[in-house]
Write an enzyme that holds these catalytic residues in place. Structure first.
Site, short mmCIF file in Angstrom:
data_model
loop_
_atom_site.label_atom_id
_atom_site.label_comp_id
_atom_site.label_asym_id
_atom_site.label_seq_id
_atom_site.Cartn_x
_atom_site.Cartn_y
_atom_site.Cartn_z
CB CYS A 2 -0.93 0.10 1.20
SG CYS A 2 -2.12 -1.24 1.31
NE ARG A 27 4.62 1.59 -0.09
CZ ARG A 27 5.67 1.30 0.65
NH1 ARG A 27 6.88 1.51 0.17
NH2 ARG A 27 5.54 0.82 1.85
CD1 TRP A 76 -0.51 -6.47 -3.00
CD2 TRP A 76 -0.74 -7.00 -0.85
NE1 TRP A 76 -0.24 -7.80 -2.87
CE2 TRP A 76 -0.36 -8.16 -1.56
CE3 TRP A 76 -0.96 -7.10 0.53
CZ2 TRP A 76 -0.18 -9.40 -0.94
CZ3 TRP A 76 -0.77 -8.34 1.15
CH2 TRP A 76 -0.38 -9.47 0.42
CG ASN A 101 1.67 0.52 4.12
OD1 ASN A 101 1.33 -0.63 3.92
ND2 ASN A 101 2.93 0.93 4.08
N GLY A 102 -0.77 -1.08 6.32
CA GLY A 102 -0.42 -1.95 7.45
C GLY A 102 -1.61 -2.77 7.87
CD GLU A 483 15.76 -14.31 -8.46
OE1 GLU A 483 15.22 -14.77 -7.44
OE2 GLU A 483 15.43 -13.23 -8.95
CE LYS A 487 12.45 -12.23 -10.64
NZ LYS A 487 13.13 -12.06 -9.42
CD GLU A 490 8.86 -12.60 -8.54
OE1 GLU A 490 8.76 -11.83 -7.58
OE2 GLU A 490 9.90 -12.64 -9.25
CG HIS A 506 16.49 -38.58 -4.50
ND1 HIS A 506 16.72 -39.90 -4.19
CD2 HIS A 506 17.70 -38.00 -4.63
CE1 HIS A 506 18.02 -40.11 -4.12
NE2 HIS A 506 18.65 -38.98 -4.39
CE LYS A 605 11.22 -3.39 -6.80
NZ LYS A 605 11.51 -4.79 -7.16
#
Ligand code: G6P
Length: 610
Positions: A2, A27, A76, A101-102, A483, A487, A490, A506, A605
């Site tokens: 947010c 955000r 968000w 925000n929170g 990574e 990517k 995402e 395995h 982000k």
């Protein structure tokens, strides 16, 4: 998550609010809203589900929206889906508007209390309890500031707030507990925002609010107090953020721009940190030498992409004799563990505001870990301010939600740390001058690896109709495969998993068929022969492999095996180089799939909730 922007100005604040939201959209971007005091006692509020463009449409459709005081928010969602009703600002009694925000942890209890007092709720959010509580205190006779203080005193959780009172135009109250918040001082106005980027078009001058601070922001005057009303002195800072660094230029996406900026970002991160043959220890802070001298082991804490950088560092640090543990920050706090002696906690974060990482660092301090080092990309962030030693990565602003250049510069910073640790260990055989030379050659190697783009663009076609992909690697490149898989999932929403290639037999081998592309990275290192064996295991089962290979490995394309050669590089910097084709692959698959690359669904982000 947010984003908050607020402004008191001598001209219409609407462009400031919309411009600020645009820069804060990273955000959170599931809905947004704004409220301005149009005339004393009267708010104009607009909110819209979806990306910011929806709010901009609503603004255009609504004709003239103007006022000299206003707050805005990009969300968000945590409590309640991203609907117009749940979007901020929330308003209570037509008098108080608030953005948050929170998370308010005791929102259920407060909602019951407020409902018993006869207050009605319009949304499913936790935030609405705050604005209703402030209004209730004012209704019972408190002035604005007293009502805010009393309210904050009864909230549990971590948050940043921006609050305006319709009857007091020209004033915003900001409050911080946990989530980041800054106040800005400009020529034409004063501002409140989640970060400096939101107000950079107006001012570079800002104050970072500390936890517990309440800022009374009026034209020409910002007064900061604590919950008890005691004045708090906070330094005024000048940001060196360049607005042009945030422009997208000719690129299609910020992610593309950021991938192609990596050569420069590496150079910038090295600049001033190395001589021809030495890493300058002092660049970690004045106390670095004393602290590093007595460090006996390292605990790395991070989340997401930063966590993968930490995993790479474990190989580097242990190879020079420094014991190293790496843990996902949110897991580190989930249990009791013994505190190792003389342990340096290294926290890695692009934003420096990831709450899980901040909480883990606090927990480590509480457990008695000896010292802390932050490797971070955002100056003045909470992580930087809470750590003893600091090494800033100079990646420049990273806007794309999927981290790229921040990761690569974190690796560079961690390599510098490993070289210092090698120097302190007389039994390490690492040659410092050689290592420096390899780092100096890195920007050019990054640039030449980026030239693989056309080949990767073609390979990406093979993923267009795929639902799943497997990434395989060994040793220090296993985190690079992780990574690469992150990517891909995402931004393209292809389900991708990374496995240590030795683990293939395995379990995951059962998944391999012609619909499961298998991506691997093959540096020319001691693991190569074993990796070649694993590649054959996949081929023998009809799996289709795409292998990015060091040209010295002599791997060549044949049936079900497509090899893309990468110019040979020293093994110390190979993980950095092998990251690049995987970023490009994810980018081009997402491009084909037509996803929103810079703002992938459901993500944000800067993750400021636990
Ligand atoms: C979010 C972002 C990731 C990032 C992670 C950690 O999940 O989407 O890109 O790696 O947070 O962020 P940090 O700022 O602490 O590196």
């Amino acid at each position: 998550m947010c984003g908050i922007i607020g402004a008191v100005s001598n001209s219409n604040v609407l462009p400031v609010l919309l411009g600020g939201l645009k820069r804060l959209e990273y955000r959170g971007y599931d809905s947004s809203g704004l409220a301005v005091i149009n005339e004393p006692g009267k708010f104009l509020r607009l909110r819209a589900p979806g990306k910011l463009v929806e709010l901009e449409r609503a603004v255009s459709a609504n004709g003239e929206i103007s006022g000299l005081t206003g707050i805005a928010h990009t969300r968000w969602a945590t409590h309640g889906p991203p609907t117009e009703q749940n979007a901020h600002p929330h308003i209570s009694g037509g008098r108080i508007a608030l953005v948050c925000n929170g998370i308010v942890e005791n929102h259920e209890e407060l909602r019951t209390l407020l409902t018993d007092e006869g207050m009605e709720f319009q949304s499913e959010t936790d935030t609405e309890v705050i604005v209703n509580l402030i209004f209730l205190h004012m209704d019972k006779g408190s002035d604005f500031m007293t009502a805010v203080r009393t309210c904050i005193g009864s909230l549990k959780g971590a948050f940043a707030l921006g609050i305006v009172n319709a009857d007091e135009p020209g004033r915003i109250i900001g409050a911080r507990r946990g989530s980041p918040l800054i106040a800005g001082i400009g020529e034409a106005g004063v501002y409140l925002a989640s970060d400096i980027s939101a107000m950079i078009a107006q001012t570079r001058k800002f104050i970072v609010l500390e936890n517990g601070d309440i800022a009374d922001i009026r034209q020409g005057k910002i007064e900061i107090t604590n919950l008890d009303g005691q004045l708090q002195n906070r330094d005024t800072r000048i940001s060196d953020l360049k607005p042009q660094a945030m422009e997208i230029g000719d690129y299609r996406h910020y992610m593309e721009k950021e991938i192609f900026e990596q050569g420069q970002a590496v150079s910038d991160t090295l600049e001033g940190r190395i001589t021809a043959s030495r890493v300058l220890e002092a660049c970690f802070g004045t106390e670095a030498e004393r602290i590093f001298d007595k460090t006996e082991n390292i605990q790395i804490l991070a989340c997401g992409t930063s966590y993968h950088a930490g995993l790479v560092a474990k190989y580097w640090l242990e190879s020079v004799g420094m014991p190293c543990q790496v843990e996902i920050a949110s897991e580190f706090t989930s249990r009791k563990h013994p505190t190792p002696k003389n342990c340096l906690v290294v926290s890695l974060s692009q934003s420096g505001e990831t709450i899980d990482t901040l909480t883990a660092l606090d927990y480590a301090k509480h457990c008695g870990y000896a010292h802390s080092l932050a490797i971070c990309n955002v100056p003045d962030s909470s992580l930087v301010r809470n750590s003893e030693l600091i090494l800033m990565t100079h990646a420049g602003p990273e806007i794309g939600v999927a981290s790229t250049k921040a990761f690569v510069t974190q690796l560079v910073a961690l390599r510098l740390l490993s070289i210092i640790m090698a120097r302190k260990n007389s039994s390490s055989d690492l040659d410092e001058a050689d290592s420096i030379r390899e780092l100096r050659e890195l920007p050019a190697n990054v640039e030449s690896t980026l030239e693989l783009e056309p080949a990767i663009q073609e390979i990406a076609q093979q993923f267009a109709n795929k639902q799943h992909a497997l990434f395989l690697a060994r040793g220090i490149h296993f985190p690079i495969a992780m990574e690469g898989a992150l990517k891909l999932k995402e931004i393209s929403y292809v389900h991708a998993e990374a496995y240590a290639a030795g683990e293939l037999k395995h379990g995951p081998l059962a998944l391999v068929d012609q619909d499961m592309p298998v991506v691997s990275v093959a540096p020319n290192d001691a693991q190569l022969d074993k990796l070649k064996g694993n590649i054959e295991e996949v081929r023998a089962r009809g799996g289709k492999l795409i292998v990015f290979a060091d040209s010295e490995t002599r791997l060549s394309s044949r049936e079900n095996l497509q090899v893309i050669n990468i110019a040979s590089v020293e093994s110390s910097i190979a993980p950095i180089i092998f990251t690049i084709p995987l970023q490009l692959l994810a980018y081009h698959v997402a491009l084909i799939k037509g996803t929103d690359i810079d703002k992938p669904r459901n993500l944000a982000k800067s993750v400021t909730v636990e």
